[in-house]
Design an enzyme around this catalytic site. Structure first.
Site, PDB file in Angstrom:
ATOM      1  N   HIS A 102      -1.784  -2.170  23.296  1.00  0.00           N
ATOM      2  CA  HIS A 102      -1.583  -1.364  24.495  1.00  0.00           C
ATOM      3  C   HIS A 102      -0.105  -0.987  24.662  1.00  0.00           C
ATOM      4  O   HIS A 102       0.231   0.168  24.922  1.00  0.00           O
ATOM      5  CB  HIS A 102      -2.099  -2.176  25.697  1.00  0.00           C
ATOM      6  N   GLU A 105       0.682   1.553  22.152  1.00  0.00           N
ATOM      7  CA  GLU A 105       0.176   2.868  22.582  1.00  0.00           C
ATOM      8  C   GLU A 105       1.203   3.558  23.487  1.00  0.00           C
ATOM      9  O   GLU A 105       1.466   4.747  23.371  1.00  0.00           O
ATOM     10  CB  GLU A 105      -1.157   2.685  23.318  1.00  0.00           C
ATOM     11  N   HIS A 106       1.797   2.781  24.388  1.00  0.00           N
ATOM     12  CA  HIS A 106       2.809   3.358  25.288  1.00  0.00           C
ATOM     13  C   HIS A 106       4.098   3.696  24.537  1.00  0.00           C
ATOM     14  O   HIS A 106       4.663   4.760  24.747  1.00  0.00           O
ATOM     15  CB  HIS A 106       3.159   2.366  26.403  1.00  0.00           C
ATOM     16  N   GLU A 203       1.023  -2.502  34.983  1.00  0.00           N
ATOM     17  CA  GLU A 203      -0.289  -1.866  34.884  1.00  0.00           C
ATOM     18  C   GLU A 203      -1.377  -2.945  34.782  1.00  0.00           C
ATOM     19  O   GLU A 203      -2.410  -2.869  35.438  1.00  0.00           O
ATOM     20  CB  GLU A 203      -0.334  -0.951  33.657  1.00  0.00           C
TER      21      GLU A 203
HETATM   22 ZN    ZN Z   1      -1.421   1.792  29.785  1.00  0.00          ZN
END
Ligand code: ZN
Length: 1025
Positions: A102, A105-106, A203
């Site tokens: 994750h 991904e960012h 998040e």
């Molecule tokens: Zn995210």
């Protein structure tokens, strides 16, 4: 972004198949025809064609290829749809809960070799006409999709995406910003306490504040305890700080490699061009590796397991004494077996969907819980699928009872099987889904095939849905007990099943906070003075980098001249049917008919208004005419693509203090079923059933639960709606219908022990709403079917009774607007006018059990037709991209934030935000920034591109003409707005900022949803709820 299990679960349910779109585009050869010409074995730009398959049901041709040098896989779906899509997915199989896929991904979206500027991904949002851009981290893959209708834009975005995933910078600073870091609370003050910061860190804290999400995560982790599914791919907040920058880079090197990649393209652009660009810009630079990312099968348990977890109590729970969740989850077969997966997902629908299904009858109707558990039904998002069944909102004492019901229900299903009509209704649903045209078909397709393809299933086989349907019918014919045998095998005799319960713990939040504090202290204690100094300096560096004006000139961009100068015209015909105004819109709908009706609320007494959303949610679900609610649901499934009713508040396009209020009926059906659909509506109009209190209670519980669960996903919407409550009359009604006021109202109803008063209210509302007096209709259908549809609409109108006694509007000031602006004497819409409305300032705080805030501030401005409206739209977009994003997300650590214009209000918002007061001051700073005029022509052009990509986003044939039908905005009005948007200048923007965004100039409202807040508690200007 982090894709949640639930979203994946609903994939098949929401997958709608787009039909022959753009048939008006006369091409010599269509994209599909061209694609059929490819031959297996053919070499194109480093790829070899493996298979070419026409899929007529979905109007596409699939071409499967592999990349010779790296082994990268490729699927192209050629289809005459201009909304082209690209997606690349990697199999990402983490073995810990640090959230490495994750965070990766960012961070890959933070700059790359060719595009080294910060955050090229967000910057492209303003340099393109994309119709979709995003990235998802699932449990076992990471996907990067975009779509656009513009060929040049496609190449630009493809270039940025390829460079981002294959050649990202992955700077340490990006890792701190997006992942996690220790930093002084105030980065400019070395003496302020050290805290954890980071976008993904926040998040995931937000995501884990949602009990449904927590439960789904535990369930998956515990049902598949032996490999990648036992960890949290998005990142468990307290495990995230274990990740190092080096580990992140390592994960990239092994997972983001062409040999571990699957490319998917869709639409009418030529395949060769895509292959050439992908080969030249990325794949040619790699050699084949063995990524070793396969997920092994989960070893089967020899006996069932049980487990228990806790969560935070839900302040909005419909019944505080019943907050337990319990469900049983079964491990099923491998998802790469397409037909087995198809069968099991159908079986799942038959078992749990709608009031005719066995589990609905056994679990929902006895009202042991408020709704099914957050994870329910078939889930094919993991290598081996699962099926889950259970309840949320139940009392702890009912645990044994629920377990028993589940196992008894399975026994009953094995014994009794399913009614033929129920199976037919389900297959009919699939037929409708294949014909219904959505605007994001490419994206639906990409998500639909992602999981199975990820584990080397055949994506083409998945697309051949009617083959599966035929095979299914055949299997049923050969063995009438086909489905029962499956139930016996997968449920009754399956020892790999987990019973997981969850109960609230009063001290949950406290424990979480304590654990975070301990983790923090442990990290801090390990620091030397030098480390502390370095942290302070790095904090300042990051702040400086974030505050620096950024040069994005390395990125490709479209120009304003690439935007279509004119609004496409949607011809509609306006006439009457049975005395009621009707709008007809001819569209290529693939043989579906779409019917809508707007019924005015003008005569409804004030005291009934809050009940309208409840009325809407139950009116199609309680039975009608000769049908009880089960038969009604069956008929709706057998004959229609769904029938629904929703409340509407439509601000007027010329006056802020005028609006239309009503409910919208909407439904669709195959042409052959039109008489049945109108019969169902006329039964609902003429003889709806309201008497069954127990049925109502089930529906009330479910909608109250749904509303309460929705707040953590859409808190910013609730904050904005609240902030606008005292600014316009329409804003006031919107809060009643869809704001926190409605959430609390539904909670109150759900808590009532006696619903008879509510039952008495429903027919009163019905008398005001469901009659032909204050109604208008719209039909979207094919040209061939239009006159027949109009005739049937006419006779439907004759069947429904008008109001016997004339009802007077309760509001005195009703203004009539012609539906056709060129025909003043024709039929009209009736708007409520509250010209004496006094907007007022109000600051409201809702204390909720979330660790993050949702902040909004709204300002009363001008309606759609006002000359400043276009400038405010551009201003909102520009402030979001050029100022608020940096302040609220990058510096503030919120998941999102920005400004938008709509309904006459200019609204600021933040999403999953660790801050509250600081964000309010970021809004103020944004206003000052706008007034100072420190932005360039490039900034303005980018904002225009971004606004136009929304204005020109594709509209499905079912929805063409609906803007006009609902709000009376014609193509000519849209064209004037378009011209104003093009004309917006630097001077206009500064002027509107000064005119509308200065304190004291206009009325504004503020609302915050969030955890206990000391500043607000001390400040008497806040209303605390
Ligand atoms: Zn995210």
């Amino acid at each position: 972004m982090f894709r949640q299990t639930k979203a994946v679960l609903q994939k098949l349910r929401y997958l709608s198949f787009n039909g022959q779109q753009h048939t008006w585009k006369q091409k010599s050869t269509s994209a599909r025809e061209r694609a059929v010409q490819y031959q297996p074995g053919q070499k194109i730009h480093g790829f070899t064609v493996k298979e070419v398959v026409a899929v007529p049901d979905l109007f596409l041709t699939a071409v499967k290829l592999t990349h010779d040098k790296t082994g990268a896989q490729y699927l192209h779906a050629a289809r005459d749809d201009s909304n082209n899509l690209f997606s690349v997915q990697f199999r990402t199989t983490p073995m810990d809960s640090t959230g490495v896929p994750h965070i990766l991904e960012h961070t890959v979206l933070c700059g790359s070799e060719k595009y080294p500027c910060r955050d090229p991904f967000f910057k492209m949002l303003n340099r393109s006409l994309s119709t979709f851009m995003n990235a998802f981290t699932a449990s076992d893959y990471t996907m990067y999709p975009f779509s656009t209708q513009n060929g040049k834009d496609f190449q630009n975005l493809l270039s940025v995406y390829l460079d981002a995933v294959f050649f990202p910078c992955l700077r340490e600073q990006d890792f701190w910003q997006e992942g996690w870091r220790l930093e002084n609370e105030d980065p400019t003050d070395p003496n302020s306490p050290l805290v954890f910061k980071g976008v993904v860190f926040n998040e995931m804290k937000g995501a884990f504040s949602d009990n449904e999400r927590v439960y789904a995560q535990h369930l998956q982790n515990k049902l598949y305890p032996d490999h990648t599914y036992s960890v949290v791919s998005g990142g468990e907040p307290l495990a995230i700080p274990n990740l190092t920058w080096e580990q992140l880079r390592q994960f990239h090197a092994t997972h983001y490699h062409p040999s571990n990649a699957r490319f998917f393209t869709y639409g009418d652009l030529p395949l060769e061009q895509h292959l050439k660009q992908i080969e030249e810009e990325a794949l040619s630079k790699f050699e084949r590796i063995n990524p070793k990312t396969e997920v092994p099968s989960q070893p089967h348990w020899s006996s069932p397991r049980e487990d228990h977890v806790t969560c935070s109590p839900d302040a909005l729970a419909p019944d505080p004494a019943r907050q337990n969740t319990l469900c049983v989850s079964y491990l099923l077969g491998d998802i790469t077996d397409t037909f087995e997966g198809f069968t099991l997902s159908l079986l799942s629908s038959l078992m749990i969907s709608g009031p005719n299904s066995a589990f609905y009858k056994a679990l929902i109707e006895p009202k042991i819980g408020s709704d099914f558990s957050s994870v329910v039904g078939y889930d094919g998002s993991t290598k081996e699928a699962s099926f889950s069944i259970g309840l949320q909102g139940m009392a702890e004492d009912d645990t044994e009872k629920v377990k028993q019901i589940i196992s008894q229900t399975i026994d009953h299903i094995i014994e009794d099987g399913f009614e033929e009509e129920q199976i037919e209704a389900l297959l009919h649903k699939i037929e409708i889904q294949m014909k219904h045209q959505s605007t994001n078909f490419g994206l639906s397709l990409a998500s639909y095939i992602a999981s199975s393809w990820n584990h080397d299933g055949d994506p083409v086989e998945l697309l051949r849905i009617s083959d599966s349907v035929a095979k299914f019918r055949q299997a049923l014919k050969e063995n009438p007990r086909f489905l029962q045998d499956k139930v016996k095998h997968y449920f009754k005799e399956n020892t790999h099943r987990l019973t997981l319960s969850m109960s609230p713990d009063e001290a949950y939040m406290e424990k979480q906070a304590k654990a975070e504090e301990e983790k923090l202290q442990k990290k801090i204690q390990a620091l030397s003075d030098r480390d502390r100094k370095a942290i302070y300096e790095k904090g300042l560096e990051l702040l400086a980098a974030q505050s620096k004006t950024q040069d994005a000139s390395c990125l490709p961009a479209l120009k304003i001249s690439d935007i279509e100068p004119t609004t496409p015209i949607t011809p509609v015909q306006i006439s009457t049917a049975g005395g009621v105004p009707a709008q007809y819109c001819e569209q290529p709908t693939n043989g579906l008919v779409y019917f809508r009706a707007m019924c005015s609320l003008n005569t409804l007494p004030e005291d009934l208004m809050l009940y309208v959303p409840l009325f809407c949610s139950v009116i199609t679900k309680m039975g009608c005419g000769a049908l009880d609610y089960r038969q009604q649901a069956q008929q709706m499934d057998l004959r229609t693509g769904g029938m629904s009713v929703s409340p509407q508040v439509i601000p007027d396009s010329t006056h802020l203090d005028m609006y239309e209020q009503g409910v919208l009926l909407s439904s669709s059906c195959l042409e052959r079923n039109l008489p049945h659909m109108f019969q169902l509506w006329s039964d609902i109009f003429n003889s709806p059933h309201f008497e069954e209190v127990e049925r109502l209670r089930v529906l009330v519980m479910m909608s109250a639960q749904e509303l309460a669960n929705g707040i953590s996903y859409s808190g910013h919407m609730y904050a904005m709606t609240r902030a606008g409550r005292y600014l316009t009359p329409a804003g006031h009604l919107q809060e009643s219908f869809g704001g926190m006021e409605q959430v609390k109202f539904m909670k109150r109803i759900a808590e009532m022990s006696d619903l008879s008063q509510v039952i008495r209210t429903l027919p009163r509302i019905k008398r005001h709403l469901l009659n032909s007096d204050n109604m208008r209709c719209a039909i979207n259908a094919t040209p061939q079917k239009m006159s027949d549809t109009a005739a049937q609409l006419e006779s439907f109108m004759k069947q429904i009774t008008g109001n016997r006694k004339e009802r007077k509007p309760v509001r005195v000031n009703i203004v009539e607007r012609p539906i056709d602006p060129l025909d003043d004497s024709g039929p009209s819409r009736k708007l409520v006018s509250e010209l004496n409305f006094q907007p007022c300032q109000m600051k409201t705080f809702f204390q909720l059990p979330f660790p993050v805030n949702f902040v909004s501030e709204s300002i009363r401005t001008v309606p759609f037709s006002h000359e400043d409206y276009a400038s405010l739209c551009i201003l909102a977009r520009m402030m979001t991209a050029k100022f608020l994003h940096g302040e609220i997300r990058e510096k503030g650590g919120a998941y999102g934030g920005g400004a938008r214009m709509g309904g006459g209000l200019f609204s600021f918002y933040s999403y999953r935000d660790p801050n509250s007061m600081q964000t309010l001051s970021a809004f103020r700073k944004g206003m000052d920034w706008a007034k100072s005029g420190q932005f360039t022509q490039q900034d303005i052009d980018e904002a225009k591109l971004s606004v136009f990509s929304a204005v020109d986003s594709p509209v499905a044939p079912a929805d063409k003409g609906m803007g006009r039908f609902l709000s009376g905005v014609t193509d000519e009005m849209k064209q004037s707005h378009r011209e104003r948007l093009f004309a917006v200048s630097h001077k206009n923007l500064v002027e509107v900022a000064e005119r509308y965004l200065s304190v004291g100039q206009k009325t504004c409202g503020v609302a915050i949803l969030g955890p206990e807040n000391e500043t607000i508690a001390k400040d008497p200007s806040w209303i605390v709820k």
